[in-house]
Write a protein that holds these residues in place. Sequence first.
Motif, PDB file in Angstrom:
ATOM      1  N   LEU A  32       0.852  -1.176   0.000  1.00  0.00           N
ATOM      2  CA  LEU A  32       0.000   0.000   0.000  1.00  0.00           C
ATOM      3  C   LEU A  32       0.887   1.223   0.000  1.00  0.00           C
ATOM      4  O   LEU A  32       1.823   1.316   0.796  1.00  0.00           O
ATOM      5  CB  LEU A  32      -0.898  -0.031   1.237  1.00  0.00           C
ATOM      6  N   THR A  33       0.612   2.161  -0.883  1.00  0.00           N
ATOM      7  CA  THR A  33       1.376   3.406  -0.940  1.00  0.00           C
ATOM      8  C   THR A  33       0.411   4.572  -1.017  1.00  0.00           C
ATOM      9  O   THR A  33      -0.769   4.408  -1.329  1.00  0.00           O
ATOM     10  CB  THR A  33       2.314   3.450  -2.164  1.00  0.00           C
ATOM     11  N   ALA A  34       0.928   5.727  -0.727  1.00  0.00           N
ATOM     12  CA  ALA A  34       0.127   6.946  -0.831  1.00  0.00           C
ATOM     13  C   ALA A  34       1.036   8.069  -1.295  1.00  0.00           C
ATOM     14  O   ALA A  34       2.194   8.140  -0.904  1.00  0.00           O
ATOM     15  CB  ALA A  34      -0.495   7.293   0.516  1.00  0.00           C
ATOM     16  N   ASP A  35       0.505   8.937  -2.127  1.00  0.00           N
ATOM     17  CA  ASP A  35       1.260  10.077  -2.613  1.00  0.00           C
ATOM     18  C   ASP A  35       0.868  11.294  -1.784  1.00  0.00           C
ATOM     19  O   ASP A  35      -0.293  11.695  -1.762  1.00  0.00           O
ATOM     20  CB  ASP A  35       0.943  10.307  -4.086  1.00  0.00           C
ATOM     21  N   HIS A  36       1.841  11.847  -1.090  1.00  0.00           N
ATOM     22  CA  HIS A  36       1.573  13.022  -0.263  1.00  0.00           C
ATOM     23  C   HIS A  36       2.171  14.278  -0.881  1.00  0.00           C
ATOM     24  O   HIS A  36       2.448  15.243  -0.197  1.00  0.00           O
ATOM     25  CB  HIS A  36       2.120  12.819   1.154  1.00  0.00           C
ATOM     26  N   GLY A  37       2.364  14.261  -2.186  1.00  0.00           N
ATOM     27  CA  GLY A  37       2.901  15.422  -2.881  1.00  0.00           C
ATOM     28  C   GLY A  37       1.857  16.525  -2.982  1.00  0.00           C
ATOM     29  O   GLY A  37       0.690  16.347  -2.647  1.00  0.00           O
ATOM     30  N   VAL A  38       2.289  17.661  -3.420  1.00  0.00           N
ATOM     31  CA  VAL A  38       1.381  18.782  -3.609  1.00  0.00           C
ATOM     32  C   VAL A  38       1.473  19.275  -5.041  1.00  0.00           C
ATOM     33  O   VAL A  38       2.507  19.173  -5.682  1.00  0.00           O
ATOM     34  CB  VAL A  38       1.687  19.952  -2.649  1.00  0.00           C
ATOM     35  N   SER A  39       0.391  19.815  -5.503  1.00  0.00           N
ATOM     36  CA  SER A  39       0.350  20.385  -6.848  1.00  0.00           C
ATOM     37  C   SER A  39       1.047  21.738  -6.847  1.00  0.00           C
ATOM     38  O   SER A  39       1.135  22.395  -5.810  1.00  0.00           O
ATOM     39  CB  SER A  39      -1.104  20.580  -7.281  1.00  0.00           C
ATOM     40  N   PRO A  40       1.494  22.188  -7.995  1.00  0.00           N
ATOM     41  CA  PRO A  40       2.073  23.534  -8.073  1.00  0.00           C
ATOM     42  C   PRO A  40       1.033  24.580  -7.677  1.00  0.00           C
ATOM     43  O   PRO A  40      -0.166  24.391  -7.888  1.00  0.00           O
ATOM     44  CB  PRO A  40       2.453  23.683  -9.541  1.00  0.00           C
ATOM     45  N   VAL A  41       1.492  25.664  -7.119  1.00  0.00           N
ATOM     46  CA  VAL A  41       0.599  26.746  -6.716  1.00  0.00           C
ATOM     47  C   VAL A  41       0.174  27.521  -7.968  1.00  0.00           C
ATOM     48  O   VAL A  41       1.024  27.979  -8.725  1.00  0.00           O
ATOM     49  CB  VAL A  41       1.298  27.701  -5.731  1.00  0.00           C
ATOM     50  N   PRO A  42      -1.127  27.659  -8.213  1.00  0.00           N
ATOM     51  CA  PRO A  42      -1.577  28.442  -9.362  1.00  0.00           C
ATOM     52  C   PRO A  42      -1.108  29.895  -9.221  1.00  0.00           C
ATOM     53  O   PRO A  42      -1.063  30.443  -8.121  1.00  0.00           O
ATOM     54  CB  PRO A  42      -3.103  28.354  -9.288  1.00  0.00           C
ATOM     55  N   THR A  43      -0.784  30.512 -10.329  1.00  0.00           N
ATOM     56  CA  THR A  43      -0.236  31.870 -10.281  1.00  0.00           C
ATOM     57  C   THR A  43      -1.269  32.921  -9.913  1.00  0.00           C
ATOM     58  O   THR A  43      -0.907  34.020  -9.517  1.00  0.00           O
ATOM     59  CB  THR A  43       0.397  32.237 -11.624  1.00  0.00           C
ATOM     60  N   ASP A  44      -2.551  32.623 -10.038  1.00  0.00           N
ATOM     61  CA  ASP A  44      -3.570  33.628  -9.731  1.00  0.00           C
ATOM     62  C   ASP A  44      -4.146  33.488  -8.320  1.00  0.00           C
ATOM     63  O   ASP A  44      -5.066  34.198  -7.955  1.00  0.00           O
ATOM     64  CB  ASP A  44      -4.694  33.599 -10.767  1.00  0.00           C
ATOM     65  N   ASP A  45      -3.610  32.589  -7.516  1.00  0.00           N
ATOM     66  CA  ASP A  45      -4.086  32.412  -6.146  1.00  0.00           C
ATOM     67  C   ASP A  45      -3.259  33.245  -5.174  1.00  0.00           C
ATOM     68  O   ASP A  45      -2.177  33.709  -5.500  1.00  0.00           O
ATOM     69  CB  ASP A  45      -4.009  30.944  -5.730  1.00  0.00           C
ATOM     70  N   PHE A  46      -3.775  33.413  -3.978  1.00  0.00           N
ATOM     71  CA  PHE A  46      -3.092  34.158  -2.934  1.00  0.00           C
ATOM     72  C   PHE A  46      -2.862  33.209  -1.767  1.00  0.00           C
ATOM     73  O   PHE A  46      -3.804  32.589  -1.284  1.00  0.00           O
ATOM     74  CB  PHE A  46      -3.944  35.355  -2.485  1.00  0.00           C
ATOM     75  N   ILE A  47      -1.636  33.090  -1.334  1.00  0.00           N
ATOM     76  CA  ILE A  47      -1.316  32.220  -0.204  1.00  0.00           C
ATOM     77  C   ILE A  47      -1.291  33.059   1.064  1.00  0.00           C
ATOM     78  O   ILE A  47      -0.569  34.056   1.153  1.00  0.00           O
ATOM     79  CB  ILE A  47       0.041  31.521  -0.426  1.00  0.00           C
ATOM     80  N   VAL A  48      -2.078  32.680   2.041  1.00  0.00           N
ATOM     81  CA  VAL A  48      -2.159  33.405   3.306  1.00  0.00           C
ATOM     82  C   VAL A  48      -0.863  33.211   4.088  1.00  0.00           C
ATOM     83  O   VAL A  48      -0.437  32.086   4.334  1.00  0.00           O
ATOM     84  CB  VAL A  48      -3.358  32.927   4.144  1.00  0.00           C
ATOM     85  N   ASP A  49      -0.247  34.316   4.481  1.00  0.00           N
ATOM     86  CA  ASP A  49       0.924  34.273   5.357  1.00  0.00           C
ATOM     87  C   ASP A  49       0.390  34.264   6.788  1.00  0.00           C
ATOM     88  O   ASP A  49       0.068  35.306   7.353  1.00  0.00           O
ATOM     89  CB  ASP A  49       1.815  35.486   5.102  1.00  0.00           C
ATOM     90  N   THR A  50       0.264  33.066   7.354  1.00  0.00           N
ATOM     91  CA  THR A  50      -0.358  32.932   8.677  1.00  0.00           C
ATOM     92  C   THR A  50       0.456  33.612   9.770  1.00  0.00           C
ATOM     93  O   THR A  50      -0.112  34.122  10.734  1.00  0.00           O
ATOM     94  CB  THR A  50      -0.599  31.459   9.026  1.00  0.00           C
TER      95      THR A  50
END
Length: 109
Positions: free
Chosen positions: A1-19
């Motif tokens: 059993l395996t699982a992929d815990h990778g993440v997709s690239p961040v879309p250029t039109d999104d805003f990432i919250v600086d917590t």
Amino acid sequence: LTADHGVSPVPTDDFIVDTAELADDVEARFDSDDAGRLAQVTAPSQMWLDPALLEDLRVTTEEVAAYVARYRKAQNVADPSAIPDGRERLFAAAFPGSLLDDLPCLSAR
């Protein structure tokens, strides 16, 4: 059993919250005397506040939620001029978690 815990690239039109910036801004707004850290844990969708410090500062969770609801994207970055829509609110809504107890859709828990 395996699982992929990778993440997709961040879309250029999104805003990432600086917590960290959000927590620092909450501190600056409500805790001017450095009595402790009001925002104990901050995530893009949640903030855990120190209840004893809220009481000491005579600040309510409703006041913090109102501040966060009015918080703008430009407040959450080092260079506000780099954000074309910086006046846009960062969150569509913010409210104290205690309001969840009164939601009819959650009454069956």
